[in-house]
Scaffold this motif. Structure first.
Motif, mmCIF file in Angstrom:
data_model
loop_
_atom_site.group_PDB
_atom_site.id
_atom_site.type_symbol
_atom_site.label_atom_id
_atom_site.label_comp_id
_atom_site.label_asym_id
_atom_site.label_seq_id
_atom_site.Cartn_x
_atom_site.Cartn_y
_atom_site.Cartn_z
ATOM 1 N N SER A 172 0.810 -1.215 0.000
ATOM 2 C CA SER A 172 0.000 0.000 0.000
ATOM 3 C C SER A 172 0.847 1.271 0.000
ATOM 4 O O SER A 172 0.301 2.369 0.101
ATOM 5 N N SER A 213 3.202 2.032 2.237
ATOM 6 C CA SER A 213 3.435 2.364 3.641
ATOM 7 C C SER A 213 2.386 3.332 4.189
ATOM 8 O O SER A 213 2.668 4.117 5.093
ATOM 9 N N GLU A 214 1.201 3.298 3.639
ATOM 10 C CA GLU A 214 0.082 4.099 4.148
ATOM 11 C C GLU A 214 -0.854 3.182 4.908
ATOM 12 O O GLU A 214 -1.398 2.234 4.347
ATOM 13 N N TYR A 251 -3.805 3.699 6.002
ATOM 14 C CA TYR A 251 -5.198 3.760 5.547
ATOM 15 C C TYR A 251 -5.426 2.825 4.362
ATOM 16 O O TYR A 251 -6.440 2.137 4.297
#
Length: 129
Positions: free
Chosen positions: A115, A117-118, A120
């Motif tokens: 993702s 490194s997110e 959310y």
């Protein structure tokens, strides 16, 4: 595997001369010195030789001698590396891992890296999975 090993193997398979089998063993050991995983291909080649010559071996057991000499040549030339590789194997597998991830941490960190490194996006990927 090296082209020389395959070339001498084909010569040895066709003519069954001991000199070609010795050269096959030497070049196989040189390839093994270059990288450990070549060992799998070398085993396959010698197994193929036994299968290809099975009728000759059944008719005359002495037909296996050149193949065995080639295999022994490989073992003798590779013996120092085999000893070091065996010791290294026992050193590396004798202790617990000191790095890396294990268990469910692998899955969660992989999703986090996918993702970008997110956190959310990781939650959205996990919810969609």
């Amino acid at each position: 595997m090296s082209p020389e090993q395959i070339l001498f193997y084909l010569f040895a398979l066709k003519s069954n001369k001991i000199t070609y089998w010795i050269c096959t063993g030497i070049f196989a050991s040189l390839a093994f010195w270059a990288h450990f995983y070549v060992f799998i291909g070398i085993l396959i080649i010698f197994l193929h030789a036994l299968i290809a010559k099975r009728r000759d071996i059944k008719a005359n057991i002495h037909a296996i001698v050149p193949i065995v000499i080639g295999g022994l040549t490989f073992v003798i030339v590779s013996l120092p590396l085999i000893i070091v590789a065996t010791e290294l194997f026992f050193v590396r597998t004798g202790s617990s891992p000191t790095w890396g991830l294990s268990g469910f941490d692998i899955v969660s960190n992989t999703l986090l890296l996918i993702s970008g490194s997110e956190i959310y996006l990781t939650i959205i990927f996990t919810a969609l999975a």
